[in-house]
Design a protein around this motif. Structure first.
Motif, PDB file in Angstrom:
ATOM      1  N   GLU A  31       0.835  -1.202   0.000  1.00 61.48           N
ATOM      2  CA  GLU A  31       0.000   0.000   0.000  1.00 61.48           C
ATOM      3  C   GLU A  31       0.873   1.257   0.000  1.00 61.48           C
ATOM      4  N   ASP A  32       1.967   1.256   0.730  1.00 60.71           N
ATOM      5  CA  ASP A  32       2.868   2.412   0.765  1.00 60.71           C
ATOM      6  C   ASP A  32       3.512   2.654  -0.608  1.00 60.71           C
ATOM      7  N   ARG A  33       3.943   1.569  -1.263  1.00 66.01           N
ATOM      8  CA  ARG A  33       4.530   1.715  -2.603  1.00 66.01           C
ATOM      9  C   ARG A  33       3.506   2.259  -3.602  1.00 66.01           C
ATOM     10  N   PHE A  34       2.284   1.768  -3.491  1.00 66.91           N
ATOM     11  CA  PHE A  34       1.223   2.229  -4.389  1.00 66.91           C
ATOM     12  C   PHE A  34       0.948   3.720  -4.187  1.00 66.91           C
ATOM     13  N   LEU A  35       0.864   4.158  -2.956  1.00 70.22           N
ATOM     14  CA  LEU A  35       0.614   5.572  -2.662  1.00 70.22           C
ATOM     15  C   LEU A  35       1.785   6.442  -3.129  1.00 70.22           C
ATOM     16  N   ALA A  36       3.014   5.966  -3.000  1.00 73.44           N
ATOM     17  CA  ALA A  36       4.184   6.719  -3.448  1.00 73.44           C
ATOM     18  C   ALA A  36       4.146   6.895  -4.971  1.00 73.44           C
ATOM     19  N   LYS A  37       3.796   5.830  -5.695  1.00 77.17           N
ATOM     20  CA  LYS A  37       3.680   5.939  -7.163  1.00 77.17           C
ATOM     21  C   LYS A  37       2.572   6.914  -7.552  1.00 77.17           C
ATOM     22  N   LEU A  38       1.471   6.863  -6.833  1.00 80.26           N
ATOM     23  CA  LEU A  38       0.349   7.753  -7.122  1.00 80.26           C
ATOM     24  C   LEU A  38       0.745   9.213  -6.903  1.00 80.26           C
ATOM     25  N   LYS A  39       1.501   9.474  -5.818  1.00 76.76           N
ATOM     26  CA  LYS A  39       1.947  10.844  -5.548  1.00 76.76           C
ATOM     27  C   LYS A  39       2.938  11.325  -6.616  1.00 76.76           C
ATOM     28  N   GLN A  49       3.078  10.423  -9.751  1.00 74.74           N
ATOM     29  CA  GLN A  49       2.321  10.695 -10.972  1.00 74.74           C
ATOM     30  C   GLN A  49       1.564  12.014 -10.864  1.00 74.74           C
ATOM     31  N   SER A  50       1.025  12.313  -9.715  1.00 70.10           N
ATOM     32  CA  SER A  50       0.290  13.560  -9.561  1.00 70.10           C
ATOM     33  C   SER A  50       1.244  14.747  -9.612  1.00 70.10           C
ATOM     34  N   LYS A  51       2.499  14.611  -9.156  1.00 75.72           N
ATOM     35  CA  LYS A  51       3.482  15.688  -9.266  1.00 75.72           C
ATOM     36  C   LYS A  51       3.834  15.926 -10.730  1.00 75.72           C
ATOM     37  N   THR A  52       3.970  14.872 -11.523  1.00 73.04           N
ATOM     38  CA  THR A  52       4.271  14.996 -12.948  1.00 73.04           C
ATOM     39  C   THR A  52       3.142  15.726 -13.661  1.00 73.04           C
ATOM     40  N   VAL A  53       1.929  15.381 -13.312  1.00 72.13           N
ATOM     41  CA  VAL A  53       0.780  16.021 -13.941  1.00 72.13           C
ATOM     42  C   VAL A  53       0.734  17.494 -13.578  1.00 72.13           C
ATOM     43  N   THR A  54       1.001  17.835 -12.326  1.00 71.13           N
ATOM     44  CA  THR A  54       0.975  19.249 -11.935  1.00 71.13           C
ATOM     45  C   THR A  54       2.114  20.012 -12.600  1.00 71.13           C
ATOM     46  N   LEU A  55       3.282  19.368 -12.796  1.00 70.12           N
ATOM     47  CA  LEU A  55       4.368  20.039 -13.505  1.00 70.12           C
ATOM     48  C   LEU A  55       3.966  20.334 -14.949  1.00 70.12           C
ATOM     49  N   GLU A  56       3.314  19.375 -15.596  1.00 66.80           N
ATOM     50  CA  GLU A  56       2.869  19.590 -16.965  1.00 66.80           C
ATOM     51  C   GLU A  56       1.847  20.713 -17.020  1.00 66.80           C
ATOM     52  N   LYS A  57       0.976  20.787 -16.043  1.00 61.69           N
ATOM     53  CA  LYS A  57      -0.019  21.849 -16.010  1.00 61.69           C
ATOM     54  C   LYS A  57       0.644  23.200 -15.804  1.00 61.69           C
ATOM     55  N   LYS A  58       1.720  23.253 -15.060  1.00 63.42           N
ATOM     56  CA  LYS A  58       2.406  24.514 -14.823  1.00 63.42           C
ATOM     57  C   LYS A  58       3.080  25.014 -16.105  1.00 63.42           C
ATOM     58  N   HIS A  59       3.612  24.135 -16.939  1.00 62.06           N
ATOM     59  CA  HIS A  59       4.265  24.544 -18.180  1.00 62.06           C
ATOM     60  C   HIS A  59       3.256  24.859 -19.280  1.00 62.06           C
ATOM     61  N   TYR A  60       2.118  24.250 -19.253  1.00 58.64           N
ATOM     62  CA  TYR A  60       1.123  24.410 -20.303  1.00 58.64           C
ATOM     63  C   TYR A  60       0.630  25.849 -20.432  1.00 58.64           C
ATOM     64  N   PRO A  61       0.357  26.576 -19.355  1.00 65.80           N
ATOM     65  CA  PRO A  61      -0.106  27.955 -19.541  1.00 65.80           C
ATOM     66  C   PRO A  61       0.909  28.841 -20.273  1.00 65.80           C
ATOM     67  N   PHE A  62       2.201  28.595 -20.112  1.00 65.53           N
ATOM     68  CA  PHE A  62       3.204  29.382 -20.827  1.00 65.53           C
ATOM     69  C   PHE A  62       3.276  28.987 -22.299  1.00 65.53           C
ATOM     70  N   LEU A  63       3.015  27.722 -22.560  1.00 71.57           N
ATOM     71  CA  LEU A  63       3.105  27.217 -23.922  1.00 71.57           C
ATOM     72  C   LEU A  63       1.913  27.662 -24.770  1.00 71.57           C
ATOM     73  N   LYS A  64       0.751  27.715 -24.177  1.00 68.64           N
ATOM     74  CA  LYS A  64      -0.460  28.045 -24.927  1.00 68.64           C
ATOM     75  C   LYS A  64      -0.402  29.444 -25.557  1.00 68.64           C
ATOM     76  N   PRO A  65      -0.031  30.505 -24.823  1.00 69.63           N
ATOM     77  CA  PRO A  65       0.047  31.823 -25.482  1.00 69.63           C
ATOM     78  C   PRO A  65       1.124  31.878 -26.565  1.00 69.63           C
ATOM     79  N   LEU A  66       2.233  31.170 -26.360  1.00 70.52           N
ATOM     80  CA  LEU A  66       3.283  31.156 -27.383  1.00 70.52           C
ATOM     81  C   LEU A  66       2.784  30.516 -28.671  1.00 70.52           C
ATOM     82  N   LEU A  67       2.059  29.417 -28.542  1.00 76.12           N
ATOM     83  CA  LEU A  67       1.510  28.755 -29.725  1.00 76.12           C
ATOM     84  C   LEU A  67       0.470  29.651 -30.412  1.00 76.12           C
TER      85      LEU A  67
END
Length: 186
Positions: free
Chosen positions: A27-35, A37-55
């Protein structure tokens, strides 16, 4: 109450089910993987707003460039209509007259006049090609009066050819009818 087939099936398979429990650290390993993945998704969301106006800016620039070239290419050659409103009326008159005469010519289907029609169409094609060259000359010369006069003369020549061919066709038809009348009388 009668037992269902499913109830009997489960009773017969009861000892065959796997009841293993995962390790406590699973259960601990599963929760660590889930966390992670959620950090990767939030990083992508942070870069996306800068990319959208440039495009959007890049797409706008490309669109402006394409539109500029398209409009410039459409306006590269001038014709009589672009010179003045009077010349636009003149061009419209000549174009309508030529179209009407061509329609009359194309409605002629007698085999003896087909060579005349084909020759007239070839001559008209030559004059149309000359007119295209005159349009380029008009664009280059900046609306030189000599080029405008040549364009008007070109239209007049096309109409003259069509009128002469139609007169000749009428003459051929009359001769054909006269020769048929002579044969009938004899």
């Amino acid at each position: 109450m009668k037992p269902d087939n499913i109830d009997t099936l489960f009773k017969s398979l009861q000892d065959d089910f796997d009841f293993e429990v995962p390790n406590a650290s699973h259960e601990d390993r599963f929760l660590a993987k889930l966390k992670s993945q959620s950090k990767t998704v939030t990083l992508e969301k942070k870069h996306y707003p800068f990319l959208k106006p440039l495009l959007a800016v890049a797409a706008s620039i490309v669109l402006l460039i394409v539109l500029t070239f398209t409009f410039n290419q459409q306006n590269t050659t001038k014709d009589l209509a672009s010179v003045s409103p009077e010349m636009a009326k003149t061009q419209s008159f000549f174009t309508a007259t030529i179209a009407q005469e061509l329609k009359t010519l194309q409605n002629e289907n007698a085999p003896e006049v087909q060579p005349l029609i084909q020759d007239a169409l070839k001559q008209l094609k030559i004059l149309e090609d000359d007119y295209e060259k005159l349009k380029l000359d008009l664009t280059k010369s900046g609306e030189d009066k000599r080029v405008i006069y040549a364009m008007i003369t070109n239209f007049q020549n096309r109409i003259s050819i069509l009128e002469e061919v139609l007169k000749t066709i009428d003459t051929v038809k009359q001769l054909k009818n006269t020769s048929h009348e002579n044969k009938i009388i004899i």
